[in-house]
Design an enzyme around this catalytic site. Structure first.
Site, PDB file in Angstrom:
ATOM      1  N   THR A 271     -11.601  -2.178   3.569  1.00 43.31           N
ATOM      2  CA  THR A 271     -10.309  -1.992   2.878  1.00 43.31           C
ATOM      3  C   THR A 271      -9.558  -3.315   2.913  1.00 43.31           C
ATOM      4  OG1 THR A 271     -10.115   0.334   3.399  1.00 43.31           O
ATOM      5  CG2 THR A 271      -8.047  -0.860   3.247  1.00 43.31           C
TER       6      THR A 271
ATOM      7  N   THR B  74      -5.702  -0.613   8.234  1.00 41.67           N
ATOM      8  CA  THR B  74      -7.092  -0.311   7.887  1.00 41.67           C
ATOM      9  C   THR B  74      -7.738   0.447   9.034  1.00 41.67           C
ATOM     10  OG1 THR B  74      -9.283  -1.220   7.428  1.00 41.67           O
ATOM     11  CG2 THR B  74      -7.793  -2.625   8.684  1.00 41.67           C
ATOM     12  N   GLY B  75      -8.659   1.328   8.698  1.00 45.54           N
ATOM     13  CA  GLY B  75      -9.330   2.087   9.757  1.00 45.54           C
ATOM     14  C   GLY B  75      -9.503   3.532   9.335  1.00 45.54           C
TER      15      GLY B  75
ATOM     16  N   ARG C 205     -10.793  13.373  -1.553  1.00 42.31           N
ATOM     17  CA  ARG C 205     -10.184  12.962  -0.277  1.00 42.31           C
ATOM     18  C   ARG C 205      -9.280  11.736  -0.501  1.00 42.31           C
ATOM     19  NH1 ARG C 205     -10.184   7.959   2.919  1.00 42.31           N
ATOM     20  NH2 ARG C 205      -9.931   8.525   5.082  1.00 42.31           N
TER      21      ARG C 205
ATOM     22  N   ASP D 283      -5.257   6.987   4.092  1.00 42.11           N
ATOM     23  CA  ASP D 283      -3.919   6.475   4.416  1.00 42.11           C
ATOM     24  C   ASP D 283      -3.455   5.369   3.476  1.00 42.11           C
ATOM     25  OD1 ASP D 283      -6.061   4.910   5.484  1.00 42.11           O
ATOM     26  OD2 ASP D 283      -4.607   3.786   6.672  1.00 42.11           O
TER      27      ASP D 283
ATOM     28  N   GLY E  14      -8.540   6.598   8.168  1.00 50.10           N
ATOM     29  CA  GLY E  14      -7.301   6.908   7.481  1.00 50.10           C
ATOM     30  C   GLY E  14      -6.591   8.161   7.956  1.00 50.10           C
TER      31      GLY E  14
HETATM   32  N1  ASP Z   1      -8.172   3.408   5.830  1.00 47.04           N
HETATM   33  C1  ASP Z   1      -9.143   3.563   4.790  1.00 47.04           C
HETATM   34  C2  ASP Z   1      -9.247   5.031   4.459  1.00 47.04           C
HETATM   35  O1  ASP Z   1      -9.256   5.850   5.338  1.00 47.04           O
HETATM   36  C3  ASP Z   1     -10.508   3.053   5.152  1.00 47.04           C
HETATM   37  C4  ASP Z   1     -10.558   1.679   5.791  1.00 47.04           C
HETATM   38  O2  ASP Z   1      -9.536   1.087   6.089  1.00 47.04           O
HETATM   39  O3  ASP Z   1     -11.677   1.158   5.978  1.00 47.04           O
HETATM   40  O4  ASP Z   1      -9.387   5.355   3.309  1.00 47.04           O
END
Ligand code: ASP
Length: 345
Positions: free
Chosen positions: A206, A257-258, A234, A237, A260
């Site tokens: 992301t 990021t992470g 889906r 975040d 979500g």
């Molecule tokens: N936060 C993003 C999501 O959940 C994914 C990511 O940051 O890698 O869609």
């Protein structure tokens, strides 16, 4: 203004992965103008060639954002410019390099926020908009709404004059292969494999940016393809104001990021702002504390933030995070793992 790149020794670390680890944070000497991330899903086995490609892409994004502000543009212009570069790169899980849903489609999310007036815009689940961050900005500036989703968002973006592409534009071999691996794992384990906390390719790239311009206005934005093998519809975040993105001139601009779902449940980006506003925490402490709360519910990820004085924080709880920052004088720093990486020339 001439760009000066700070050349730093690239020393390599530490064989042991640091997941889940204490957050690390850089950004010692303010004031910074812009900080970017390219996701916290860094695999352990990234080849040196690929690392160099990531460093170059991060540097190009920082340069594009820096140029906007250096030429009198706003923090919003800088955030948009930096994110467009990363959306157009197949390296990142946003725009061109988006991951696939379980059903083999690309559904993109993005948001942007202006710290001056708390205006915000977002698009969710779009499949034909080349640069979702521009869709988010159009929603913010040209509609009375904050978030638009699916075909309605696409129609709105088209009418706003934004570039539409065939959904096949987002197809890349690397992400397709990652989906196939996730589907195989899912078949073997009957768990939804995007929940696997150690499989790097399930949570890649992301992108996000947070900036402070010469008038002291803060802005932040985030753009993503979501999580590999996510279910159709889906929403993570990244397009959620207060979770993936937040900006308030009185405190900080944040992009996340992470995982979500965990960032939504802890209102992560707003959480950083709230700890700064109500507990007067410095930005590095607030960002790390927001990640601690995510870790408490078994989440992981990273946060980039720039405060109203130009201090930045880039903590993460994964193995690494693609990230970088540029100072007012144009010095660029980029990082992948713990090392302070050389900015490519
Ligand atoms: N936060 C993003 C999501 O959940 C994914 C990511 O940051 O890698 O869609």
């Amino acid at each position: 203004m001439k760009m000066r790149l700070r050349l730093l020794p690239a020393f390599l670390l530490l064989a042991a992965p640091v997941f889940p680890a204490a957050a690390s944070s850089e950004g010692g000497s303010p004031p910074y103008l812009l900080v970017v991330h390219g996701g916290s899903g860094v695999p352990a086995d990234l080849s040196e060639d690929l690392r160099e490609e990531y460093r170059q892409a991060l540097t190009a994004a920082l340069q594009a954002g820096y140029d906007k502000i250096a030429n009198g543009g706003s923090s919003l212009d800088a955030v948009e410019a930096a994110i467009v570069i990363m959306e157009d790169s197949p390296l990142f899980n946003a725009g061109r390099g988006a991951v696939f849903t379980h059903e083999g489609r690309n559904e993109l999310d993005a948001s942007i926020m202006s710290g001056r007036d708390l205006e915000a815009g977002a698009v969710a689940g779009v499949t034909t908009l080349r640069n979702p961050i521009q869709g988010a900005r159009a929603v913010m500036e040209q509609s009375p709404h904050v978030m638009m989703a699916g075909p309605g968002a696409e129609l709105f973006a088209e009418r706003a004059g934004l570039e539409k592409v065939d959904p096949g534009f987002f197809w890349t071999q690397r992400r397709w292969d990652a989906l196939q691996r996730a589907l195989e794992r899912e078949e073997r384990s009957d768990e939804q494999s995007h929940l696997d906390p150690v499989e790097g390719d399930t949570r890649p790239g992301t992108v996000g940016a947070a900036a402070r311009d010469r008038s002291g206005n803060l802005a932040a934005g985030t753009s993503t393809g979501g999580m590999n093998n996510k279910r159709h519809g889906r929403i993570g975040d990244s397009p959620v104001i207060g979770a993936g993105t937040y900006a308030d001139n009185s405190t900080v601009a944040v992009s996340s990021t992470g995982w979500g779902e965990k960032f939504i449940r802890t209102a992560a980006a707003f959480n950083v702002h709230a700890m700064m506003a109500y507990q007067e925490k410095p930005v590095a402490e607030a960002a790390a504390a927001a990640l601690d709360q995510i870790a408490e519910i078994d989440g992981y990820g990273g946060i980039i933030a720039i405060d109203k004085e130009g201090n930045v924080a880039m903590p993460y709880t994964t193995r690494g995070m693609f990230r970088g920052a540029v100072t007012e004088s144009g010095e660029i720093e980029v990082y992948i793992y713990q090392e302070r990486a050389r900015a490519p020339e």
